[in-house]
Design an enzyme around this catalytic site. Structure first.
Site, PDB file in Angstrom:
ATOM      1  N   GLY A  29      43.980   0.800  89.785  1.00  0.00           N
ATOM      2  CA  GLY A  29      45.170   0.097  90.115  1.00  0.00           C
ATOM      3  C   GLY A  29      45.339  -0.286  91.452  1.00  0.00           C
ATOM      4  N   GLU A  34      38.001   5.737  88.402  1.00  0.00           N
ATOM      5  CA  GLU A  34      38.241   5.702  86.774  1.00  0.00           C
ATOM      6  C   GLU A  34      36.897   6.071  86.350  1.00  0.00           C
ATOM      7  OE1 GLU A  34      39.282   2.757  88.962  1.00  0.00           O
ATOM      8  OE2 GLU A  34      40.335   2.024  88.003  1.00  0.00           O
TER       9      GLU A  34
HETATM   10  N1  DAK Z   1      49.595   8.085  87.197  1.00  0.00           N
HETATM   11  C1  DAK Z   1      50.623   9.148  87.533  1.00  0.00           C
HETATM   12  N2  DAK Z   1      50.635  10.226  88.221  1.00  0.00           N
HETATM   13  C2  DAK Z   1      50.042  10.214  89.590  1.00  0.00           C
HETATM   14  C3  DAK Z   1      48.985   9.634  89.443  1.00  0.00           C
HETATM   15  C4  DAK Z   1      48.640   8.082  88.830  1.00  0.00           C
HETATM   16  N3  DAK Z   1      47.813   7.366  88.669  1.00  0.00           N
HETATM   17  N4  DAK Z   1      48.074   9.738  90.508  1.00  0.00           N
HETATM   18  C5  DAK Z   1      49.383  10.851  90.584  1.00  0.00           C
HETATM   19  N5  DAK Z   1      50.226  10.865  90.600  1.00  0.00           N
HETATM   20  C6  DAK Z   1      51.218  12.048  90.843  1.00  0.00           C
HETATM   21  C7  DAK Z   1      50.992  13.092  90.300  1.00  0.00           C
HETATM   22  O1  DAK Z   1      50.705  13.956  89.131  1.00  0.00           O
HETATM   23  C8  DAK Z   1      51.427  14.662  91.067  1.00  0.00           C
HETATM   24  O2  DAK Z   1      52.757  14.302  90.310  1.00  0.00           O
HETATM   25  P1  DAK Z   1      53.542  16.001  90.288  1.00  0.00           P
HETATM   26  O3  DAK Z   1      52.645  17.046  89.797  1.00  0.00           O
HETATM   27  O4  DAK Z   1      53.815  16.138  91.601  1.00  0.00           O
HETATM   28  O5  DAK Z   1      54.656  15.265  89.079  1.00  0.00           O
HETATM   29  C9  DAK Z   1      52.234  13.385  91.898  1.00  0.00           C
HETATM   30  O6  DAK Z   1      51.904  11.741  92.029  1.00  0.00           O
HETATM   31  C10 DAK Z   1      51.530  13.245  93.388  1.00  0.00           C
HETATM   32  O7  DAK Z   1      49.986  14.151  92.717  1.00  0.00           O
HETATM   33  P2  DAK Z   1      49.117  15.218  93.793  1.00  0.00           P
HETATM   34  O8  DAK Z   1      49.557  16.393  93.670  1.00  0.00           O
HETATM   35  O9  DAK Z   1      47.414  14.859  93.102  1.00  0.00           O
HETATM   36  O10 DAK Z   1      48.594  14.434  95.742  1.00  0.00           O
HETATM   37  P3  DAK Z   1      47.157  15.227  96.096  1.00  0.00           P
HETATM   38  O11 DAK Z   1      47.995  14.700  97.188  1.00  0.00           O
HETATM   39  O12 DAK Z   1      46.542  16.675  95.401  1.00  0.00           O
HETATM   40  O13 DAK Z   1      45.913  13.774  95.102  1.00  0.00           O
HETATM   41  C11 DAK Z   1      45.379  11.927  94.676  1.00  0.00           C
HETATM   42  C12 DAK Z   1      46.269  12.223  95.603  1.00  0.00           C
HETATM   43  C13 DAK Z   1      45.473  10.547  94.581  1.00  0.00           C
HETATM   44  C14 DAK Z   1      43.941  12.338  95.417  1.00  0.00           C
HETATM   45  C15 DAK Z   1      45.267  11.565  93.166  1.00  0.00           C
HETATM   46  O14 DAK Z   1      47.444  12.212  92.829  1.00  0.00           O
HETATM   47  C16 DAK Z   1      44.743  11.158  92.327  1.00  0.00           C
HETATM   48  O15 DAK Z   1      43.202  12.052  92.268  1.00  0.00           O
HETATM   49  N6  DAK Z   1      45.255  10.742  91.356  1.00  0.00           N
HETATM   50  C17 DAK Z   1      45.057   9.906  90.355  1.00  0.00           C
HETATM   51  C18 DAK Z   1      44.275   8.593  91.041  1.00  0.00           C
HETATM   52  C19 DAK Z   1      43.498   7.600  89.730  1.00  0.00           C
HETATM   53  O16 DAK Z   1      42.548   8.600  88.901  1.00  0.00           O
HETATM   54  N7  DAK Z   1      44.039   6.896  90.082  1.00  0.00           N
HETATM   55  C20 DAK Z   1      43.034   5.570  88.606  1.00  0.00           C
HETATM   56  C21 DAK Z   1      44.093   5.801  87.617  1.00  0.00           C
HETATM   57  S1  DAK Z   1      43.837   4.711  86.273  1.00  0.00           S
HETATM   58  C22 DAK Z   1      44.828  -2.630  83.687  1.00  0.00           C
HETATM   59  C23 DAK Z   1      44.765  -2.344  85.076  1.00  0.00           C
HETATM   60  C24 DAK Z   1      45.155  -1.773  85.666  1.00  0.00           C
HETATM   61  C25 DAK Z   1      44.534  -0.356  85.159  1.00  0.00           C
HETATM   62  C26 DAK Z   1      43.595  -0.551  83.861  1.00  0.00           C
HETATM   63  C27 DAK Z   1      43.949  -1.632  83.427  1.00  0.00           C
HETATM   64  N8  DAK Z   1      44.814  -3.589  82.855  1.00  0.00           N
HETATM   65  C28 DAK Z   1      44.954  -5.414  83.603  1.00  0.00           C
HETATM   66  C29 DAK Z   1      44.137  -4.262  81.276  1.00  0.00           C
HETATM   67  C30 DAK Z   1      44.092   0.630  86.035  1.00  0.00           C
HETATM   68  C31 DAK Z   1      44.410   2.022  85.963  1.00  0.00           C
HETATM   69  C32 DAK Z   1      43.751   3.402  86.438  1.00  0.00           C
HETATM   70  O17 DAK Z   1      44.589   2.703  87.941  1.00  0.00           O
END
Ligand code: DAK
Length: 257
Positions: free
Chosen positions: A108, A131
């Site tokens: 997002g 995603e």
């Molecule tokens: N959500 C919640 N927490 C998150 C997060 C996220 N997306 N990304 C990171 N964090 C949190 C981690 O859990 C961690 O928390 P603690 O463990 O310290 O409590 C903290 O942020 C630091 O993250 P990392 O320890 O993982 O940090 P690194 O530097 O090792 O890694 C990273 C950074 C960005 C590569 C990793 O955090 C990561 O892969 N994050 C997830 C990225 C991701 O998958 N993003 C897509 C999410 S799904 C909609 C509109 C929009 C959407 C859907 C529908 N509609 C209008 C219907 C959007 C969907 C998405 O975005």
């Protein structure tokens, strides 16, 4: 303007909005999106703000929607939340919106960038749609705006592998306007915002509207819409001022009327 998840600085004629949930890499919770869209809606009618810079600060833009918040939801929860409707003030924002991106702009977060009109990337910026790794696909326009901006193959790779691309690659494929040292990102975006804010506001508004229209319409329809806006601008004081200032070899003094 008491917000919990964003910071707002108004330095007329520009505003800077900073996403501010650093502990979770600015994950886009419904509360954060609510504050962001409320502030944008407020700015729509604030004449002291002509252009807006949107940033996540020096380290990260946004790591996507809040996964903790979505993990146990069902489709009905998603539908009832009307997430898409909630993002509308962002996609439909009428004033120029410039993203200043450092670090991750994922999921997002990347889709928010794609809704902006121009993008300044710090050299640390990383753009991606991870995603697919979560068993979903982008839900805020990623599958539609990536191909329209960077082409089919770049978009497919981003959607199907989930691997982020670097700032330099994003520049090469036309996803960002400029790559700058990360400590300069916000300042360069603000300079660009001030440059745009000095132009006649009604012409800026119509130009933005016309370019966005090109994503939605066949060419003939887009050209007709462009022509109507072009004619309309001849009814503005700023058009008279702009053309006479040119002929009189002076700088135009635009009023947005
Ligand atoms: N959500 C919640 N927490 C998150 C997060 C996220 N997306 N990304 C990171 N964090 C949190 C981690 O859990 C961690 O928390 P603690 O463990 O310290 O409590 C903290 O942020 C630091 O993250 P990392 O320890 O993982 O940090 P690194 O530097 O090792 O890694 C990273 C950074 C960005 C590569 C990793 O955090 C990561 O892969 N994050 C997830 C990225 C991701 O998958 N993003 C897509 C999410 S799904 C909609 C509109 C929009 C959407 C859907 C529908 N509609 C209008 C219907 C959007 C969907 C998405 O975005």
């Amino acid at each position: 303007m008491a917000y919990e998840h964003i910071l707002v600085e108004i330095e007329s004629p520009i505003a800077t909005i900073t996403l501010n949930r650093p502990k979770v890499l600015n994950a886009l919770s419904p509360a954060l999106i609510g504050e962001l869209t409320s502030e944008l809606s407020r700015i729509e009618t604030d004449d002291s703000v002509v252009a807006v810079v949107l940033t996540g600060g020096p380290k990260v833009f946004a790591a996507g929607a809040d996964i903790g918040d979505m993990a146990d939801q069902g489709p009905v929860d998603q539908l009832l939340r009307d997430q898409t409707g909630r993002w509308a003030p962002l996609a439909g924002f009428r004033k120029p919106l410039i993203a200043a991106v450092n670090g991750y702009a994922l999921g997002g977060g990347c889709e928010v960038v794609l809704m902006c009109d121009m993008v300044i990337a710090g050299d640390s910026a990383r753009f991606g749609q991870p995603e697919i790794n979560l068993g979903i696909i982008p839900g805020a326009g990623g599958t539609q705006r990536w191909p329209r901006t960077a082409g089919k193959y770049v978009a497919m790779e981003a959607m199907l592998t989930g691997a982020p691309i670097t700032a330099q690659r994003a520049y090469e494929v036309g996803l960002v306007n400029k790559v700058v040292p990360s400590e300069m990102t916000v300042e360069v975006a603000r300079r660009l915002a001030r440059q745009v804010a000095a132009k006649p506001p009604l012409a800026v508004r119509m130009a933005k509207e016309a370019v966005l229209k090109s994503f939605e319409t066949p060419l003939t329809e887009g050209l007709a819409a462009e022509r109507k806006s072009f004619y309309f601008l001849f009814a503005t004081e700023d058009q008279k001022e702009g053309m006479h200032a040119f002929l009189e070899k002076r700088k135009g003094n635009f009023k947005g009327r």
